[in-house]
Each structure stands twice: as structure tokens, then as C-alpha cells.
Design a protein around this motif. Structure first.
Motif, PDB file in Angstrom:
ATOM      1  N   GLU A  55     -29.631  36.353  -9.668  1.00 45.54           N
ATOM      2  CA  GLU A  55     -28.703  36.211 -10.991  1.00 45.54           C
ATOM      3  C   GLU A  55     -27.776  34.688 -10.812  1.00 45.54           C
ATOM      4  N   VAL A  56     -27.608  34.253 -11.847  1.00 44.85           N
ATOM      5  CA  VAL A  56     -26.557  33.108 -11.746  1.00 44.85           C
ATOM      6  C   VAL A  56     -25.349  33.444 -12.318  1.00 44.85           C
ATOM      7  N   HIS A  57     -24.251  33.182 -11.558  1.00 41.43           N
ATOM      8  CA  HIS A  57     -22.977  33.705 -11.896  1.00 41.43           C
ATOM      9  C   HIS A  57     -21.826  32.622 -12.209  1.00 41.43           C
ATOM     10  N   CYS A  58     -22.422  31.496 -12.503  1.00 36.64           N
ATOM     11  CA  CYS A  58     -21.503  30.340 -13.065  1.00 36.64           C
ATOM     12  C   CYS A  58     -20.790  30.842 -14.469  1.00 36.64           C
ATOM     13  N   THR A  59     -19.556  30.590 -14.353  1.00 39.27           N
ATOM     14  CA  THR A  59     -18.725  30.983 -15.928  1.00 39.27           C
ATOM     15  C   THR A  59     -18.717  29.787 -16.697  1.00 39.27           C
ATOM     16  N   ASN A  60     -18.721  28.706 -16.154  1.00 42.43           N
ATOM     17  CA  ASN A  60     -18.533  27.500 -16.869  1.00 42.43           C
ATOM     18  C   ASN A  60     -19.750  26.861 -17.119  1.00 42.43           C
ATOM     19  N   SER A  61     -19.643  25.636 -17.611  1.00 41.99           N
ATOM     20  CA  SER A  61     -20.936  24.660 -18.097  1.00 41.99           C
ATOM     21  C   SER A  61     -21.553  24.538 -16.638  1.00 41.99           C
ATOM     22  N   ILE A  62     -22.823  24.825 -16.760  1.00 42.74           N
ATOM     23  CA  ILE A  62     -23.590  24.542 -15.690  1.00 42.74           C
ATOM     24  C   ILE A  62     -24.140  23.026 -15.591  1.00 42.74           C
ATOM     25  N   PRO A 109     -27.320  25.716  -9.583  1.00 46.34           N
ATOM     26  CA  PRO A 109     -26.300  26.961  -9.822  1.00 46.34           C
ATOM     27  C   PRO A 109     -26.684  28.100  -8.874  1.00 46.34           C
ATOM     28  N   THR A 110     -27.764  28.341  -8.739  1.00 46.45           N
ATOM     29  CA  THR A 110     -28.394  29.675  -8.093  1.00 46.45           C
ATOM     30  C   THR A 110     -27.424  29.533  -6.675  1.00 46.45           C
ATOM     31  N   MET A 111     -27.613  28.541  -5.907  1.00 49.73           N
ATOM     32  CA  MET A 111     -27.036  28.591  -4.634  1.00 49.73           C
ATOM     33  C   MET A 111     -25.522  28.241  -4.598  1.00 49.73           C
ATOM     34  N   GLU A 112     -24.791  27.305  -5.455  1.00 48.16           N
ATOM     35  CA  GLU A 112     -23.862  27.056  -5.540  1.00 48.16           C
ATOM     36  C   GLU A 112     -22.755  27.985  -6.211  1.00 48.16           C
ATOM     37  N   CYS A 113     -23.398  28.976  -6.977  1.00 47.81           N
ATOM     38  CA  CYS A 113     -22.479  30.024  -7.652  1.00 47.81           C
ATOM     39  C   CYS A 113     -22.913  31.402  -7.137  1.00 47.81           C
ATOM     40  N   LEU A 114     -23.465  31.356  -5.653  1.00 42.21           N
ATOM     41  CA  LEU A 114     -24.033  32.842  -5.218  1.00 42.21           C
ATOM     42  C   LEU A 114     -22.541  33.681  -5.155  1.00 42.21           C
ATOM     43  N   PRO A 115     -22.715  34.959  -5.656  1.00 43.22           N
ATOM     44  CA  PRO A 115     -21.531  35.930  -5.288  1.00 43.22           C
ATOM     45  C   PRO A 115     -21.242  35.825  -4.046  1.00 43.22           C
ATOM     46  N   ARG A 116     -20.077  36.203  -3.441  1.00 42.15           N
ATOM     47  CA  ARG A 116     -19.691  35.931  -2.066  1.00 42.15           C
ATOM     48  C   ARG A 116     -20.393  36.859  -1.104  1.00 42.15           C
ATOM     49  N   HIS A 117     -20.894  38.122  -1.679  1.00 41.12           N
ATOM     50  CA  HIS A 117     -21.381  38.872  -0.650  1.00 41.12           C
ATOM     51  C   HIS A 117     -22.656  38.505  -0.419  1.00 41.12           C
ATOM     52  N   GLU A 118     -23.379  38.001  -1.370  1.00 45.83           N
ATOM     53  CA  GLU A 118     -24.829  37.545  -1.326  1.00 45.83           C
ATOM     54  C   GLU A 118     -24.838  36.324  -0.409  1.00 45.83           C
ATOM     55  N   LEU A 119     -23.872  35.438  -0.590  1.00 46.56           N
ATOM     56  CA  LEU A 119     -23.652  34.283   0.304  1.00 46.56           C
ATOM     57  C   LEU A 119     -23.441  34.603   2.058  1.00 46.56           C
ATOM     58  N   GLN A 120     -22.775  35.636   2.025  1.00 47.15           N
ATOM     59  CA  GLN A 120     -22.180  36.131   3.520  1.00 47.15           C
ATOM     60  C   GLN A 120     -23.519  36.397   4.065  1.00 47.15           C
ATOM     61  N   ALA A 121     -24.233  37.547   3.267  1.00 43.61           N
ATOM     62  CA  ALA A 121     -25.533  37.991   3.818  1.00 43.61           C
ATOM     63  C   ALA A 121     -26.446  36.846   4.295  1.00 43.61           C
ATOM     64  N   LEU A 122     -26.711  35.789   3.397  1.00 43.87           N
ATOM     65  CA  LEU A 122     -27.498  34.802   3.586  1.00 43.87           C
ATOM     66  C   LEU A 122     -27.099  33.912   4.864  1.00 43.87           C
ATOM     67  N   LEU A 174     -28.733  18.127  -0.859  1.00 45.63           N
ATOM     68  CA  LEU A 174     -27.295  18.322  -0.701  1.00 45.63           C
ATOM     69  C   LEU A 174     -26.334  17.350  -1.406  1.00 45.63           C
ATOM     70  N   VAL A 175     -26.662  16.180  -1.156  1.00 44.97           N
ATOM     71  CA  VAL A 175     -26.194  14.774  -1.809  1.00 44.97           C
ATOM     72  C   VAL A 175     -26.275  15.081  -3.326  1.00 44.97           C
ATOM     73  N   ALA A 176     -27.440  15.369  -3.865  1.00 44.28           N
ATOM     74  CA  ALA A 176     -27.700  15.559  -5.303  1.00 44.28           C
ATOM     75  C   ALA A 176     -26.662  16.646  -5.898  1.00 44.28           C
ATOM     76  N   ARG A 177     -26.078  17.723  -4.935  1.00 47.70           N
ATOM     77  CA  ARG A 177     -25.063  18.604  -5.612  1.00 47.70           C
ATOM     78  C   ARG A 177     -23.913  17.577  -5.837  1.00 47.70           C
ATOM     79  N   ILE A 178     -23.276  16.873  -4.856  1.00 43.92           N
ATOM     80  CA  ILE A 178     -22.128  16.202  -4.820  1.00 43.92           C
ATOM     81  C   ILE A 178     -22.431  15.209  -5.903  1.00 43.92           C
TER      82      ILE A 178
END
Ligand code: DLL
Length: 443
Positions: free
Chosen positions: A2-9, A15-28, A123-127
Motif C-alpha cells: 500500500e502507498v502511504h504518501c499523504t501529499n502529492s506524489i 512512492p512505495t519505498m519512500e513512503c513505507l510505513p515505519r514498521h514495514e520499513l524496519q522489518a525490511l 537512488l539518484v533518481a529519487r533525489i
């Protein structure tokens, strides 16, 4: 997922990885950390030795907190051991070599597999997207192409998002401006000091931002730069400027970058674990406290790095960002631990001096710090350029400005600094990373 971005994506590349809920991110992160330690233990001669000496087994890593049981890797370790001892793959899988810029000591050689290069451009594409640049932009890369990771790193990241890349490389400022004009560049990437030099050149040549050239965005990194420096660059080039950070040993640019909120640099935490430690004791600092940034590259194939001491001083910002990304941010890097000046027992970063100088009307954003020693005492002189009208003003105006700068620096830093005002465009300009400090003290 699920994508959790609240703002314009729109300006979020992944968006999937950059907005991952913290608990999912930590598990990953934990899964990736466990895999990293298993790989390092099985394939990297250097880490096999380090783990054996420290009595560490891959199955000991059961939570993210267990990271702290692992020893640090330092720049000296990376330099002392041959690249093959640090590598997790054989040379036939390596497709690119780069080297650190070697601001302190010898440069360090780093290796990439094809998957590492794919990851890096992603990763550079992200920034780049976070900095506002999109597929319809024309991006001029004025970082050096070569062993330095800046040129190629930004180049492939920009191509990945579909921007048109002008591979100008650094230097030849007149040509940079001609290219910018002829090819209608809308974005510029280079070091902040080179961006300032370009802005100054535009002014000298009478080229007007918004009329003769049409830059909208600038992504700058590779060296520390203050908020006041950002303002100078934005005004001089007529752009919105964002900061991005990285280092060769970890991957190059693409470790972290600012979003339009410009309040800290988002770290790509699905690939890099960030910690802050006390640089003197090596003890972990609480989140939000200032210290040395330590990074673990979780997914790199050729050169996995565990708890790498960057020597860069910053803080981590855990609060959610209004851009919608869930990743932790780091504050702008103040400077490297080893670039900190110790003058008569007082610790000073060049970036602190920069911030103060640029608050004063008439001062230009070009300066040099010269350290010396007189009768066993450290001396510090700041040579700073001033606008033409100030310089040609009668001596009274110059002396008043010198005195103002001296007092401000004394109040802020607690040391007395000799100020020497010099004419605009007399100090040496940098086309890459600038060298702000000349240390004439012989230890
Ligand atoms: O400078 C990678 C890079 C290229 C980053 C282009 C951003 C843009 P190195 O040559 O290995 O790699 O130097 C890494 O430069 O440890 C910091 O001390 C400094 N540095 C890099 N980016 C920033 C920044 C590239 N945004 C070293 N702010 C790092 C402050 C930076 N310092």
C-alpha cells in the motif's frame, strides 16, 4: 504494498519505498541486515576476520539494535585492506570503479556490479525527483565526470527519470553558460561553490537569469554549504536549490537528498541504515543529538560496508515530513570531523564562519580562512570579498565593515578573527569541491 504518501506524489520517484510505513520499513531493514551479515561472513575476507575477532555470528543479529554489536569500519580500514579483501564478489562481476575525492589522505577505490549501478541510478533518481526535476527538464551536469562519483552518478539518475542530460562536466565556465543558453537547460547540478562561481560569472557577463537562461532547479552537493549560501545561489541563478549528500564508500551521491520542504535530507533507509555516534567515544547518540553519521549499506553487492564512520557531523530528524516520505532525515552536514578547526582551544567549522559572513550586507559569498601561529598562539584570518562599491568606498566604510564582521564572529564563536576585505573576484574559484582553509601552522 500500500502507498502511504499523504501529499502529492508527483515528485516522489518510488512512492512505495519512500513512503513505507515505519514498521514495514524496519522489518525490511532487519531482513536486509541479516542477509548483509550472512553475505559478509561468507564472502568478504575482511569482515570474516573482523567477525571472528569480535566473536560475531550471523545468527546473533536478531533485531536492528544488534547492529550496535558490530564493530565500526573506518576510512583507514578501507584504505589499509586491498579492495579484494573488502569485496563480496569476484572481479568478473565488477563493471565500474570510482574513487573518493580524497579530501583527506589518499583516495579510496570503490567497485560496482551491474546491480549496484542499477541501484545507484535508482537512488539518484529519487533525489533528482525530490529536487523538483522531472522528465521534461533539461539537466546540465557540471560535476566532474571521472573517478569522482558526482558526474556519472547524477548523469544516470537523471536519465533514469527521463530528463534530457547535458553532460557538460566541470570547468570552462563560459562554455557552461553557452551550453545552458543554447540547450535551454532548466536544471543544474554541481558543487555549491561551483554554482556560486557560475552565478558570479553570469553577473559579470551581463547574462540575466529568467531572460537569457532559464534554469528552474539546482541540485547541489559534495561539500558543506550554509543556508545563507543557498540564498545567494538561489538569487544569483533564479532557481530553487536543494542539497544532496553521499560518499563514494557508501555508493556516491544518492544516499540522501532534500525534498521541496527543505528541512533535512531524506535518507534512503531501505538501503542505508543511519546512526549517529559521539566521534570521540564511539558511543551511540540518542536520535536528534548531533554527532558523527555512521552508515551501513544494506544491499550493495560488490562492496558491502558495515557501520562506516563517515566523519560527517549532523543530526537525525525522526519527525514525519509533510512531503509524505516516511524516511528519517539528516540535517545539512556542518562539516567533517577532521575539517573542524581548533583555534586556541575553540572548535569551529568553516560553515559556521560562512553563515555569519553572509549575513552582512556588502559581503560576497567568496572567502578563505587562513590559520597561522604567532608566539605559540593560533591566529585566524578570514579573507572575504566585498562588493565593488564597498571596496572603492573611502577607508571609513571598509573599516566599519571589517569591525562589524570581527565583532559578529567574536560574539558567535568566542575567538578574535582578523578580517581582510579583498576586492570582488580576486580569490581563487573552485570548479569542484572548494578548499576553504589554508593551514600554515606547523605542528
Ligand atoms: O562527494 C559524493 C557526492 C557527489 C555527493 C555529488 C553529492 C553530490 P566523495 O568524493 O567520496 O563523494 O566525498 C564524500 O563529501 O563524506 C562529505 O564530507 C562530503 N559531502 C558530500 N555531500 C555533501 C553535502 C561525494 N551535501 C564526502 N554536504 C562526504 C556536506 C558533503 N558535505
Amino acid at each position: 504494498m500500500e502507498v502511504h504518501c499523504t501529499n502529492s506524489i508527483e515528485n516522489i520517484w518510488d512512492p512505495t519505498m519512500e513512503c513505507l510505513p515505519r514498521h514495514e520499513l524496519q522489518a525490511l531493514q532487519l531482513r536486509r541486515l541479516q542477509d548483509l551479515i550472512r553475505r559478509a561472513d561468507a564472502q568478504v575476507p575482511y569482515y570474516q576476520r573482523v567477525f571472528r575477532d569480535a566473536g560475531i555470528h550471523p545468527e546473533d543479529i536478531r533485531s536492528l539494535d544488534d547492529l550496535q554489536r558490530l564493530p565500526f569500519t573506518t576510512k583507514d580500514d578501507v584504505r589499509t585492506y586491498s579492495m579484494t579483501e573488502m569485496m563480496a564478489v569476484s572481479m568478473d562481476r565488477v563493471v565500474r570503479l570510482h574513487a573518493s575525492s580524497g579530501t583527506t589522505g589518499h583516495p579510496t577505490v570503490v567497485a560496482y556490479t551491474r546491480n549496484d549501478l542499477d541501484l545507484w541510478s535508482d537512488l539518484v533518481a529519487r533525489i533528482i525527483r525530490a529536487g523538483g526535476v522531472g522528465p521534461s527538464d533539461i539537466l546540465q551536469v557540471a560535476f566532474g565526470y571521472g573517478l569522482f562519483t558526482g558526474g556519472f552518478g547524477l548523469h544516470y539518475g537523471a536519465e533514469k527519470i527521463g530528463a534530457a542530460v547535458i553532460p557538460a562536466s566541470s570547468g570552462n565556465t563560459l562554455r557552461q553558460i553557452e551550453l545552458m543558453r543554447a540547450m535551454k537547460a532548466t536544471a543544474l547540478v554541481c558543487t555549491p561553490s561551483y554554482a556560486l562561481h557560475i552565478a558570479d560569472f553570469l553577473e559579470k557577463e551581463g547574462v540575466k537569469p529568467g531572460k537569457d537562461i532559464h534554469l528552474r532547479f539546482g541540485l547541489f552537493g559534495g561539500e558543506p554549504w550554509s543556508e545563507n549560501m543557498r540564498r545567494e545561489i538561489e538569487a544569483g541563478l533564479g532557481i530553487s536549490a536543494t542539497d544532496n549528500y553521499g560518499l563514494s564508500e557508501i555508493i556516491g551521491p544518492g544516499v540522501s537528498g532534500e525534498c521541496p520542504v527543505k528541512n533535512g535530507l531524506h535518507i534512503s533507509e531501505d538501503h542505508f541504515l543511519a546512526e549517529v555516534i559521539d566521534p570521540d567515544t564511539g558511543q551511540s547518540k540518542a536520535i536528534g543529538e548531533e554527532g558523527e553519521l555512521v552508515l551501513t549499506a544494506l544491499t550493495k553487492e560488490a562492496l558491502p560496508v558495515i557501520r562506516y564512520r563517515t566523519r560527517d557531523i549532523c543530526r537525525l530528524i525522526p519527525d514525519p515530513c509533510s512531503c509524505g516520505r516516511t524516511t528519517v532525515r539528516m540535517t545539512k552536514v556542518q562539516g567533517r570531523n577532521d575539517d573542524m578547526l581548533i583555534v586556541r582551544g575553540v572548535n569551529v567549522f568553516p560553515s559556521q564562519i560562512e553563515e555569519i559572513l553572509l549575513e552582512v550586507e556588502g559581503v560576497q559569498p567568496f572567502y578563505q580562512i587562513i590559520l597561522g601561529r604567532k608566539e605559540a598562539l593560533d591566529t585566524i584570518e578570514v579573507q572575504v570579498e566585498v562588493r565593488g562599491e564597498v571596496f572603492s568606498d573611502e577607508m571609513k566604510g571598509m573599516r566599519a565593515l571589517e569591525e562589524k564582521l570581527r565583532q559578529r564572529l567574536h560574539t558567535a564563536l568566542g575567538i578574535s578573527v582578523k578580517i581582510t576585505l579583498v576586492e570582488h573576484r580576486t580569490l581563487e574559484r573552485a570548479i569542484g569541491k572548494s578548499k576553504r582553509v589554508i593551514d600554515n601552522r606547523n605542528f
